[in-house]
Design an enzyme around this catalytic site. Structure first.
Site, PDB file in Angstrom:
ATOM      1  N   GLY A  36       0.830  -1.201   0.000  1.00  0.00           N
ATOM      2  CA  GLY A  36       0.000   0.000   0.000  1.00  0.00           C
ATOM      3  C   GLY A  36       0.862   1.247   0.000  1.00  0.00           C
ATOM      4  N   CYS A  37       0.299   2.334   0.459  1.00  0.00           N
ATOM      5  CA  CYS A  37       0.996   3.622   0.490  1.00  0.00           C
ATOM      6  C   CYS A  37       2.336   3.493   1.212  1.00  0.00           C
ATOM      7  CB  CYS A  37       0.116   4.663   1.186  1.00  0.00           C
ATOM      8  SG  CYS A  37       0.920   6.262   1.366  1.00  0.00           S
ATOM      9  N   PHE A  38       3.409   3.843   0.533  1.00  0.00           N
ATOM     10  CA  PHE A  38       4.738   3.609   1.103  1.00  0.00           C
ATOM     11  C   PHE A  38       5.050   4.457   2.324  1.00  0.00           C
ATOM     12  CE2 PHE A  38       6.669   5.886  -2.904  1.00  0.00           C
ATOM     13  CZ  PHE A  38       6.120   7.101  -2.547  1.00  0.00           C
TER      14      PHE A  38
END
Length: 191
Positions: A36-38
């Protein structure tokens, strides 16, 4: 050959399993995860493993465009995943522990999505750097599937690591610099 030049050679020498000698003559390896969002992935690993000496950077991997930008990756057109690259000393933290944590801190059963974030850039993936890492990732995946996700199928890709492109500077350690910044609600410990 002087001790200094020999030390420099050791510090930069690559060996087949993607291990390198650090300047302190300890071994380091790389681990690369997409969950997902890093921003949140990096934040979680640093919160729990910084004490073990890991270093992190966020970037893009697994796509078809050289040197992609954040805007390009967010469009979904490059096939890159937002990912975290970890450099670690396997004597301080085992790769298997990093893989198990990966499964604990995100939902590996959602295809191309984490929380409200949708698209291939948010897929769940382990990018392995050696045959040993592949074997460990597959073993841990099977164990986690059996123990924690009996009712749902893990959809995490386990694929060879290709070129990792560093994300823009403002993305690095984003949540440390912006504590109230966006963090995907699916990044939390499940067990």
């Amino acid at each position: 050959m002087s001790l200094l030049s020999r030390t420099f050679q050791l510090a930069t020498h690559l060996v087949p399993s993607q291990r390198t000698f650090s300047t302190t003559l300890g071994m380091t390896e790389k681990a690369t995860f997409a969950a997902g969002c890093f921003w949140g992935v990096e934040h979680m690993y640093n919160k729990y493993f910084k004490k073990d000496g890991i270093t992190t950077k966020v970037g893009y991997i697994g796509g078809k465009v050289d040197n992609p930008t954040y805007k390009q990756v967010c469009s979904g057109a490059t096939d890159h995943a937002e990912a975290l690259e970890i450099t670690f000393d396997p004597k301080r933290v085992e790769y298997a522990k990093l893989v198990e944590f990966f499964y604990n801190m995100h939902d590996p059963t959602t295809l191309n999505a984490q929380g409200p974030d949708r698209g291939t850039q948010y897929r769940s993936a382990i990018f392995y750097h050696s045959p040993e890492q592949k074997e460990i990732a597959e073993k841990v995946t099977a164990e986690v599937q059996e123990k924690h996700y009996k009712g749902k199928k893990i959809v995490t890709e386990i694929v060879p690591a290709g070129v990792f492109y560093d994300a823009e500077t403002y993305h690095q350690l984003y949540l440390e610099k912006n504590p109230s910044g966006y963090e995907c609600p699916s990044h939390f410990l499940r067990w």
